[in-house]
Design an enzyme around this catalytic site. Structure first.
Site, PDB file in Angstrom:
ATOM      1  N   GLU A   1      40.643  31.369   5.145  1.00 30.28           N
ATOM      2  CA  GLU A   1      40.449  31.955   3.822  1.00 30.28           C
ATOM      3  C   GLU A   1      39.721  33.296   3.926  1.00 30.28           C
ATOM      4  O   GLU A   1      40.029  34.250   3.206  1.00 30.28           O
ATOM      5  CB  GLU A   1      39.652  30.978   2.943  1.00 30.28           C
ATOM      6  CG  GLU A   1      39.804  31.202   1.465  1.00 30.28           C
ATOM      7  CD  GLU A   1      39.281  30.022   0.648  1.00 30.28           C
ATOM      8  OE1 GLU A   1      40.079  29.130   0.313  1.00 30.28           O
ATOM      9  OE2 GLU A   1      38.074  29.973   0.360  1.00 30.28           O
TER      10      GLU A   1
ATOM     11  N   GLU B   1      42.151  35.790   5.009  1.00 30.76           N
ATOM     12  CA  GLU B   1      43.036  36.093   3.879  1.00 30.76           C
ATOM     13  C   GLU B   1      42.348  37.057   2.911  1.00 30.76           C
ATOM     14  O   GLU B   1      42.960  38.021   2.443  1.00 30.76           O
ATOM     15  CB  GLU B   1      43.408  34.784   3.151  1.00 30.76           C
ATOM     16  CG  GLU B   1      44.432  34.980   2.039  1.00 30.76           C
ATOM     17  CD  GLU B   1      44.695  33.696   1.235  1.00 30.76           C
ATOM     18  OE1 GLU B   1      44.110  32.647   1.548  1.00 30.76           O
ATOM     19  OE2 GLU B   1      45.488  33.771   0.280  1.00 30.76           O
TER      20      GLU B   1
ATOM     21  N   CYS C   1      40.071  24.736  -2.669  1.00 31.70           N
ATOM     22  CA  CYS C   1      39.699  23.470  -2.016  1.00 31.70           C
ATOM     23  C   CYS C   1      39.702  22.276  -2.960  1.00 31.70           C
ATOM     24  O   CYS C   1      39.735  21.142  -2.530  1.00 31.70           O
ATOM     25  CB  CYS C   1      38.292  23.555  -1.427  1.00 31.70           C
ATOM     26  SG  CYS C   1      38.017  24.964  -0.386  1.00 31.70           S
TER      27      CYS C   1
ATOM     28  N   SER D   1      43.825  31.371  -3.321  1.00 33.53           N
ATOM     29  CA  SER D   1      44.033  31.451  -1.877  1.00 33.53           C
ATOM     30  C   SER D   1      45.194  30.534  -1.528  1.00 33.53           C
ATOM     31  O   SER D   1      45.373  29.480  -2.142  1.00 33.53           O
ATOM     32  CB  SER D   1      42.763  30.982  -1.162  1.00 33.53           C
ATOM     33  OG  SER D   1      43.075  30.632   0.163  1.00 33.53           O
TER      34      SER D   1
ATOM     35  N   LYS E   1      41.820  13.924  -5.122  1.00 34.57           N
ATOM     36  CA  LYS E   1      42.326  13.965  -3.742  1.00 34.57           C
ATOM     37  C   LYS E   1      43.475  12.980  -3.536  1.00 34.57           C
ATOM     38  O   LYS E   1      44.319  13.171  -2.671  1.00 34.57           O
ATOM     39  CB  LYS E   1      41.193  13.681  -2.757  1.00 34.57           C
ATOM     40  CG  LYS E   1      40.170  14.806  -2.649  1.00 34.57           C
ATOM     41  CD  LYS E   1      40.690  15.985  -1.827  1.00 34.57           C
ATOM     42  CE  LYS E   1      39.741  17.169  -1.899  1.00 34.57           C
ATOM     43  NZ  LYS E   1      40.359  18.408  -1.368  1.00 34.57           N
TER      44      LYS E   1
ATOM     45  N   GLU F   1      46.373  14.877  -4.763  1.00 32.89           N
ATOM     46  CA  GLU F   1      46.681  15.962  -3.821  1.00 32.89           C
ATOM     47  C   GLU F   1      47.416  15.433  -2.590  1.00 32.89           C
ATOM     48  O   GLU F   1      48.397  16.032  -2.133  1.00 32.89           O
ATOM     49  CB  GLU F   1      45.374  16.638  -3.400  1.00 32.89           C
ATOM     50  CG  GLU F   1      45.583  17.806  -2.454  1.00 32.89           C
ATOM     51  CD  GLU F   1      44.269  18.396  -1.967  1.00 32.89           C
ATOM     52  OE1 GLU F   1      44.052  19.595  -2.147  1.00 32.89           O
ATOM     53  OE2 GLU F   1      43.446  17.648  -1.408  1.00 32.89           O
TER      54      GLU F   1
ATOM     55  N   GLU G   1      54.773  18.559  -1.248  1.00 36.71           N
ATOM     56  CA  GLU G   1      54.773  19.563  -0.174  1.00 36.71           C
ATOM     57  C   GLU G   1      53.822  19.216   0.968  1.00 36.71           C
ATOM     58  O   GLU G   1      53.830  19.886   1.994  1.00 36.71           O
ATOM     59  CB  GLU G   1      54.444  20.950  -0.755  1.00 36.71           C
ATOM     60  CG  GLU G   1      53.070  21.106  -1.381  1.00 36.71           C
ATOM     61  CD  GLU G   1      53.023  20.732  -2.870  1.00 36.71           C
ATOM     62  OE1 GLU G   1      53.876  19.962  -3.309  1.00 36.71           O
ATOM     63  OE2 GLU G   1      52.102  21.196  -3.571  1.00 36.71           O
TER      64      GLU G   1
ATOM     65  N   CYS H   1      31.291  18.965  -5.278  1.00 39.57           N
ATOM     66  CA  CYS H   1      31.758  17.638  -4.847  1.00 39.57           C
ATOM     67  C   CYS H   1      30.657  16.588  -4.931  1.00 39.57           C
ATOM     68  O   CYS H   1      30.949  15.404  -5.111  1.00 39.57           O
ATOM     69  CB  CYS H   1      32.286  17.702  -3.423  1.00 39.57           C
ATOM     70  SG  CYS H   1      33.395  19.080  -3.164  1.00 39.57           S
TER      71      CYS H   1
END
Lengths: 586, 171
Positions: free
Chosen positions: A280, A283, A300, A320, A359, A362, A367, A517
């Site tokens: 990141e 990037e 994230c 990102s 999560k 996710e 993908e 978190c």
């Protein structure tokens, strides 16, 4: 400011104007029972449990919402009050299922403990409620309206804290219920799976989708290699979930418990958090030098990703392209690590322990099968597709597993993570709290961009629980403005600025949950600010105790680039570590 | 998400919203007018979605308001509406029989009364519903047929009213 004199149970008390009866009582050591009320979250005065008698008042007053006035004379335990409280709970119980013994909130249910506290021993009223179907559409969260007591906390967090409003009160009278649009279920709503509703729900009306049985099954299957990764925030919350003090830092015991549970490799999501910083950070430097879309925003936090995909699809280019650390880990475990050790990736089960319900969603995004694709490109044929991460368990589910097998958690000898995917730095530890990703990124970006060591490793401007934090950084003569937001309501403020062309930032960190978190939707239930502060504090303590505190100095990450990825943003890292986003507009 | 046929043109929803927007309780007025404009006097899923999107109100909140008020219909309504009052006064004076008789006359076999029953015939000619109280207790039992309140209704009177409409409709 002049104080107000009142009497509570005959004792004179002085309190500040604007104080509620509930707060005034607490200040004199009287804990008026409350059920629907949750400080800083919701006060709907819907349950009627906190009633008190005010002299001269015709009806009983709800202590949670009634403000004190001069000379108020309050009785908190008169016979009338006691009878009314008991009846309020009896009425709730009349419409509540009686499967407490097999309920997932057995022992942690606020209705159950209130019935016990008020000595309710029989329910005089017959049930009037019909059984309704559960909402099991979401991969993260299960709603069971049969167990709902209509306290409104879930609606409040969804609307006020997250500005998502996936759920609201629907219907009227006996049919009043918490529902999504057209009662189609969470999956078909704007729900981001953040799970804040699951930590505030007093009963089992909203719970995480429990996947512990499936993980136990994998652990008991000798043909599977079961690999576990733990998110940074777990080390300061699993102890609490196991009955230790709030914020207890238990990294070594957590590793030991996971080994005892039978995981074949105990690794750390912090490894891929360090990797995230390199990918990141590179990037960001590329976007800054090559004129890419700015501000760049972190990626994230999967609740946040669903939020921007749903509400601001036009701003997706700001995200990102980095996958979250959980997904980077899964992709590498089943490619790099599997190849290195000769483990068949199709036989590998990757379990993650996350402070998060999103999560789960996710991990199942279509993908997220990068390792399978990578092996296929290498010529592997005839293998059915598999996900990079098989199961994402919450802190609460891990606690359930540890209790289930009878591990005495607090007495475990500390152990260390396995190599190489268990090596990490202090920078990765603080990923678990708001501002942590920003601080970790700065520690690395500064040194990579300037070639000089960072003067002060601790970026205190982005620490703490303020909703939106700002900092201006001097990176080798270039001034960079950055911002940090936690909760989606705060993220929305920054996004509105971007949409209006008014954003002055180069880089923004967004975390979905309050405090990051450590306040996640998969964390121990009933959150409050003090708990979040204690958990965050422990992560900063851990950071200081780590031998290496900058991601680019993690030797295992250096080896990973040398042996496998070549360099950040290489072709292979794009295949395995980066992703794309979808429009989810309703 | 399921695509629904676009029954009402987008501009009309937009213009209804802009007419009421900004005023307190505007969502109620918006929904009221849109329901009035609808052929079947109801708020379809598609309309509710358009309201949410164009007025910038969360879908769940639009649904919350639309399901709270008994005035709003989420299902298509019949051309004629029969509303049987099931309040205490009407109940003691026989409104249950009125409800059951009308249900039978309209062909709702296996009719079971629930709180706030609302049923529409498959040909969308009739909707039969109940209401908690009209506030016309002195005239109990009362039944509203197409907005007109009939007092001291007997099953025989009510059946005649319904049969009359049925006859006109079958012409």
């Amino acid at each position: 400011m002049s104080r107000i004199s009142i009497k509570i149970d005959g004792t004179p008390v002085e309190v500040a104007p604007g104080t509620t009866i509930l707060e005034a009582c607490l200040s004199t050591g009287i804990a008026v029972p409350t059920l629907c009320h949750l400080r800083d979250v919701a006060t709907n005065a819907s349950c009627g449990v906190c009633v008190v008698e005010v002299k001269g008042g015709r009806s009983l007053a709800r202590a949670c919402v009634t403000k004190v006035i001069p000379n108020m004379d309050v009785q908190t335990a008169s016979p009338r009050v006691m009878a009314a409280r008991k009846m309020a709970v009896e009425l709730l119980l009349a419409n509540h299922p009686t499967d407490c013994l097999s309920c997932s909130r057995n022992g942690s249910c606020e209705l159950q403990s209130m019935a016990e506290r008020l000595n309710v021993r029989k329910v005089r009223f017959p049930s009037t409620r019909k059984a309704v179907a559960k909402d099991e559409t979401s991969p993260s969260i299960i709603r069971d309206n049969n167990k709902c007591i209509l306290c409104g906390r879930c609606v409040a967090v969804c609307k006020e804290m997250q500005s998502v409003s996936a759920i609201d009160v629907a219907g009227r009278g006996l049919r009043t219920h918490i529902g999504t649009f057209m009662d189609r279920g969470l999956k078909h709503s704007t729900c981001t799976n953040c799970g804040q509703c699951t930590v505030v729900c007093p009963t089992a009306a909203i719970v995480e989708k429990d996947e512990t049985d499936a993980v136990f099954k994998a652990l008991q299957d000798p043909s599977k290699v079961v690999v576990v990764q733990t998110a940074p925030a777990i080390r300061s919350s699993i102890g609490e979930a196991m009955g230790m003090e709030t914020g207890a830092l238990v990294t070594g015991k957590m590793v030991a418990a996971l080994r005892k549970l039978g995981f074949d490799r105990v690794f750390d999501t912090q490894f891929s958090a360090d990797l995230t910083i390199l990918e990141e950070g590179t990037e960001l430097l590329e976007r800054l030098t090559k004129g890419g879309t700015l501000p760049m925003i972190t990626s994230c936090s999967p609740g946040w990703i669903s939020f921007i995909e749903t509400f601001y699809p036009k701003l997706l280019a700001h995200l990102s392209s980095c996958k979250s650390p959980q997904q980077m880990f899964g992709a590498l475990a089943k490619s790099y690590y599997a190849e290195k050790t000769g483990i068949d990736p199709a036989n590998m089960v990757v379990v993650s322990i996350m402070p998060c319900t999103a999560k789960k969603f996710e991990a199942q995004r279509p993908e997220m099968q990068s390792a399978w694709k990578w092996w296929k490109q290498k010529g592997q044929k005839g293998v059915a597709p598999y996900f990079d991460v098989d199961y994402a368990l919450t802190t609460r589910e891990l606690a359930r597993m540890i209790k289930n097998v009878g591990i005495d958690f607090s007495r475990l000898e500390e152990q260390t993570f396995d190599d190489p995917l268990g090596q990490s730095t202090g920078a990765a530890t603080i990923f678990g709290t708001t501002g942590g990703v920003m601080e970790a990124a700065v520690r690395t970006a500064y040194e990579v961009a300037t070639g000089k060591p960072l003067p002060n490793i601790e970026l205190t401007a982005v620490r703490g629980l303020e909703g939106i934090k700002h900092a201006e950084l001097d990176v080798g003569g270039t001034r960079l403005k950055v911002a940090v937001a936690h909760t989606l309501k705060n993220a929305r403020i920054l996004l509105d600025d971007i949409a209006a062309g008014k954003s002055e930032y180069a880089f923004i960190e967004v975390m979905t949950c309050p405090g990051g978190c450590i306040g996640g939707g998969g964390q121990p239930i009933l959150p409050d600010r003090k708990k979040r502060e204690a958990r965050a504090h422990s992560l900063y303590v851990e950071d200081r105790n780590m031998p290496v505190r900058k991601s680019h100095e993690n030797p295992a990450i250096a080896a990973l680039y040398k042996e496998f990825l070549e360099k950040p943003l290489s072709h292979i890292s794009h295949e395995l570590l980066h992703t794309h986003y979808a429009h989810r507009q309703m | 998400m399921k695509k629904m046929p676009n029954k009402v043109d987008v501009p009309s929803v937009k213009s209804v919203i802009s007419k009421h927007e900004g005023k307190a309780g505007s969502l109620l007025s918006i929904l009221e007018e849109l329901q009035e404009n609808d052929v079947h006097k109801h708020l379809s899923e598609e309309i509710l979605m358009q309201v949410a999107q164009k007025a910038g109100i969360p879908l769940s909140q639009v649904y919350s308001v639309a399901t709270f008020y008994s005035f709003f219909n989420l299902k298509p309504q019949g051309k004629h509406t029969i509303v049987v009052c099931r309040g205490t006064a009407c109940h003691t004076r026989g409104s249950r029989a009125l409800l059951l008789e009308s249900a039978a006359q309209l062909g709702f076999t296996d009719f079971v009364e629930e709180d706030e029953s609302a049923l529409t015939t498959p040909d969308r000619k009739f909707t039969l519903r109940t209401v908690a109280c009209f506030g016309q207790c002195a005239l109990a039992p009362v039944v509203a047929v197409d907005g007109t309140i009939h007092s001291h209704v007997t099953p025989g009177k009510l059946l005649k009213l319904i049969q009359k409409i049925q006859k006109e409709e079958s012409r």
